[in-house]
Scaffold this motif. Structure first.
Motif, PDB file in Angstrom:
ATOM      1  N   PHE A   1     -18.322  -4.774  34.935  1.00  0.00           N
ATOM      2  CA  PHE A   1     -16.934  -4.347  34.891  1.00  0.00           C
ATOM      3  C   PHE A   1     -16.063  -5.597  34.833  1.00  0.00           C
ATOM      4  O   PHE A   1     -16.200  -6.477  35.682  1.00  0.00           O
ATOM      5  CB  PHE A   1     -16.559  -3.534  36.126  1.00  0.00           C
TER       6      PHE A   1
ATOM      7  N   THR B   1     -23.928   0.826  32.585  1.00  0.00           N
ATOM      8  CA  THR B   1     -22.505   1.131  32.528  1.00  0.00           C
ATOM      9  C   THR B   1     -21.745  -0.175  32.310  1.00  0.00           C
ATOM     10  O   THR B   1     -21.906  -1.121  33.080  1.00  0.00           O
ATOM     11  CB  THR B   1     -22.036   1.782  33.845  1.00  0.00           C
TER      12      THR B   1
ATOM     13  N   ARG C   1     -17.793  -1.668  31.296  1.00  0.00           N
ATOM     14  CA  ARG C   1     -16.383  -1.353  31.080  1.00  0.00           C
ATOM     15  C   ARG C   1     -15.578  -2.645  31.041  1.00  0.00           C
ATOM     16  O   ARG C   1     -15.644  -3.464  31.968  1.00  0.00           O
ATOM     17  CB  ARG C   1     -15.854  -0.453  32.177  1.00  0.00           C
TER      18      ARG C   1
ATOM     19  N   GLN D   1     -11.610  -3.945  30.221  1.00  0.00           N
ATOM     20  CA  GLN D   1     -10.264  -3.404  30.081  1.00  0.00           C
ATOM     21  C   GLN D   1      -9.223  -4.513  30.233  1.00  0.00           C
ATOM     22  O   GLN D   1      -9.226  -5.252  31.216  1.00  0.00           O
ATOM     23  CB  GLN D   1     -10.032  -2.331  31.132  1.00  0.00           C
TER      24      GLN D   1
END
Length: 71
Positions: free
Chosen positions: A36, A55, A57, A59
Motif C-alpha cells: 500500500f 493486494t 494499492r 493512490q
C-alpha cells in the motif's frame, strides 16, 4: 508530513508507505503479498514482484504512479 520515502529490497508480507501531505514514494526490489502506497501530492514508483492473490494499492491525488515488474 512531507518529504521522500525510499524503501528497497524488502521481502515480507506487508509493505506500507503513507504520507498525508506531499511526498515522493519509491518502492524498489519489493516482494510482498500486500503493498500500500498513498500520498496526497507527489509521485509513487513501484518496482517489485506481484504475488498471486496479493493486494496492491497505489493512490496519489496529484502525482504520477509508475509500476514496473521485473521479468
Amino acid at each position: 508530513m512531507s518529504g521522500q520515502i525510499t524503501v528497497t529490497n524488502i521481502r515480507g508480507r506487508l509493505v506500507r508507505a503513507h504520507v498525508p501531505r506531499m511526498a515522493t514514494i519509491e518502492l524498489s526490489g519489493i516482494t510482498a503479498s500486500q503493498v500500500f502506497a498513498q500520498n496526497n501530492i507527489g509521485n509513487i514508483f513501484f518496482d517489485g514482484e506481484f504475488a498471486k492473490g496479493g493486494t496492491y494499492r497505489f493512490q496519489s491525488a496529484k502525482g504520477d504512479i509508475t509500476i514496473s515488474h521485473p521479468r
